[in-house]
Design an enzyme around this catalytic site. Structure first.
Site, PDB file in Angstrom:
ATOM      1  N   ASN A 121     -46.979  57.812 -20.547  1.00 31.49           N
ATOM      2  CA  ASN A 121     -45.814  57.890 -21.443  1.00 31.49           C
ATOM      3  C   ASN A 121     -46.184  57.514 -22.880  1.00 31.49           C
ATOM      4  O   ASN A 121     -45.690  58.121 -23.823  1.00 31.49           O
ATOM      5  CB  ASN A 121     -44.656  57.035 -20.925  1.00 31.49           C
ATOM      6  CG  ASN A 121     -45.070  55.659 -20.470  1.00 31.49           C
ATOM      7  OD1 ASN A 121     -45.990  55.521 -19.663  1.00 31.49           O
ATOM      8  ND2 ASN A 121     -44.425  54.628 -20.977  1.00 31.49           N
ATOM      9  N   HIS A 225     -42.491  47.729 -13.422  1.00 30.70           N
ATOM     10  CA  HIS A 225     -41.836  49.037 -13.454  1.00 30.70           C
ATOM     11  C   HIS A 225     -41.246  49.451 -12.110  1.00 30.70           C
ATOM     12  O   HIS A 225     -40.376  50.318 -12.055  1.00 30.70           O
ATOM     13  CB  HIS A 225     -42.824  50.117 -13.911  1.00 30.70           C
ATOM     14  CG  HIS A 225     -43.248  49.976 -15.335  1.00 30.70           C
ATOM     15  ND1 HIS A 225     -42.372  50.085 -16.383  1.00 30.70           N
ATOM     16  CD2 HIS A 225     -44.457  49.720 -15.883  1.00 30.70           C
ATOM     17  CE1 HIS A 225     -43.026  49.912 -17.521  1.00 30.70           C
ATOM     18  NE2 HIS A 225     -44.288  49.678 -17.248  1.00 30.70           N
ATOM     19  N   ASP A 252     -48.117  50.341 -14.276  1.00 31.84           N
ATOM     20  CA  ASP A 252     -48.039  48.882 -14.204  1.00 31.84           C
ATOM     21  C   ASP A 252     -49.441  48.343 -14.458  1.00 31.84           C
ATOM     22  O   ASP A 252     -50.423  48.838 -13.876  1.00 31.84           O
ATOM     23  CB  ASP A 252     -47.512  48.429 -12.836  1.00 31.84           C
ATOM     24  CG  ASP A 252     -45.986  48.296 -12.830  1.00 31.84           C
ATOM     25  OD1 ASP A 252     -45.431  47.956 -13.906  1.00 31.84           O
ATOM     26  OD2 ASP A 252     -45.364  48.531 -11.788  1.00 31.84           O
ATOM     27  N   HIS A 253     -49.518  47.322 -15.339  1.00 29.13           N
ATOM     28  CA  HIS A 253     -50.823  46.842 -15.821  1.00 29.13           C
ATOM     29  C   HIS A 253     -51.426  45.823 -14.866  1.00 29.13           C
ATOM     30  O   HIS A 253     -51.442  44.623 -15.157  1.00 29.13           O
ATOM     31  CB  HIS A 253     -50.669  46.259 -17.230  1.00 29.13           C
ATOM     32  CG  HIS A 253     -50.166  47.273 -18.211  1.00 29.13           C
ATOM     33  ND1 HIS A 253     -49.808  46.969 -19.500  1.00 29.13           N
ATOM     34  CD2 HIS A 253     -49.984  48.614 -18.077  1.00 29.13           C
ATOM     35  CE1 HIS A 253     -49.413  48.073 -20.117  1.00 29.13           C
ATOM     36  NE2 HIS A 253     -49.496  49.080 -19.282  1.00 29.13           N
TER      37      HIS A 253
END
Ligand SMILES: *[C@@H]1O[C@H](CO)[C@@H](O)[C@H](O)[C@H]1NC(C)=O
Length: 331
Positions: A121, A225, A252-253
């Site tokens: 995104n 998320h 997601d990190h």
């Protein structure tokens, strides 16, 4: 059409135009396919996501460890699960961030392999076409990025899917962010249904032993998320029906593994390429096998019968190892 003057030739001409239109539609509908044969009994790859921050937030540490692990592993290629450049993608093919966040970061000799990148995104907040441009491949020949495409290694087939256009909120509630939807809007629904149709038929046609789908957004996640509801609704039924082994994503990190109860599909997140430690997760998530909120990356090793996936942290320590065998189900 000016040449169509008689009745008979008019009919022929119409037929010809219709055939041309069909050809055009079917060539639009086909996913670009890259053959990447591997001359070895095993396919080995590295997967990293959510990384481009000019080395900050431990991006350099992750890159260094990737280099060390790759030296041992000798991967055939490297997959990036997207969000390649923060916060707003690239401004153009001349954006110095391409060098600062990519070429000058992943410098180890062992990482000078083909990279297959999808868009996240954040990449859509810049000039998307810059990341897709062959100009970048001239600047750094390991770079390759398309919206949706297939990489076939014979042992395994990888289906890379452009997931940001599936997510409604980027269209309905973009807030202060601007997205580069050239090529997606105004016919977004058609764009999405083409992806689904193409993915479905490519998966059904695939004769590979292992089918792996890669996208930026989560299907299942215990992270901030959570699940991406649009993908759960639109893509998951296809993945389950078509016997997909793995879904690999970023967004997601962190790094995590989630298994499913009702199919063989396994969900692996490798989104720990730089900024992490969000501290917002749900360890009670159904099917959650492993979760690590910090930086890291993943390796995948596949043979005819077995697959092994490993998560590493910034120190090169093995965080988690998972394997699966098809040896007993093979005829
Ligand atoms: C970098 O990694 C170390 C080790 O995991 C961690 O303690 C530190 O907080 C990380 N730094 C950042 C900015 O995330």
């Amino acid at each position: 059409m000016a040449a169509c003057s008689f009745n008979r030739s008019m009919a022929l001409c119409l037929l010809w135009s219709a055939t041309l239109a069909l050809c055009l539609v079917s060539s639009l509908a086909n996913l670009h396919r890259i053959n990447h044969p591997v001359n070895s009994d095993s396919l080995r790859i590295l997967v990293v996501g959510d990384w481009g921050r000019k080395g900050h937030y431990n991006q350099t540490l992750v890159a260094d460890q990737m280099g060390k692990v790759a030296e041992e592993l000798d991967p055939a290629f490297i997959i990036s699960t997207g969000d390649n450049f923060y916060s707003n993608g690239l401004t153009g093919t001349d954006d110095p961030q391409f060098e600062e966040s990519f070429s000058k970061i992943y410098t180890a000799k062992s990482l000078q392999k083909q990279w297959y990148n999808v868009l996240g995104n954040h990449d859509y907040r810049g000039d998307v076409e810059a990341q897709l441009s062959p100009v970048l491949n001239k600047l750094d020949k390991k770079w390759f990025c398309m919206r949706s495409f297939i990489v076939n290694t014979e042992l395994a087939e990888f289906f890379f899917i452009d997931t940001p256009p599936f997510v409604d909120k980027y269209f309905t509630h973009p807030g202060d962010d601007t997205y580069d939807w050239r090529g997606i809007t105004p016919s977004r629904q058609e764009y999405l249904s083409n992806i689904k149709k193409d993915l479905d038929s490519a998966l059904k046609e695939s004769t590979a032993k292992w089918k792996i789908v890669v996208g930026h957004h989560t299907l299942r996640s215990a992270g901030q998320h959570g699940d991406t509801i649009e993908l759960v609704k639109e893509l998951l039924p296809i993945l389950k029906a078509d016997d997909v082994d793995l879904y690999i994503n970023g967004h997601d990190h962190l790094v995590q593994h989630i298994s499913s109860r009702d199919s063989k599909l396994q969900y692996f997140t490798s989104g720990g390429g730089s900024k992490a430690w969000r501290g917002d997760y749900d360890l009670k998530k159904e099917g959650l096998k492993f979760f690590y909120d910090g930086q890291g990356f993943m390796t995948v090793e596949i043979t005819e019968t077995d697959a092994e996936l490993i998560f590493y942290d910034v120190f090169g320590k093995v965080l988690y190892k998972w394997s699966v065998s098809k040896a007993y189900t093979a005829i």
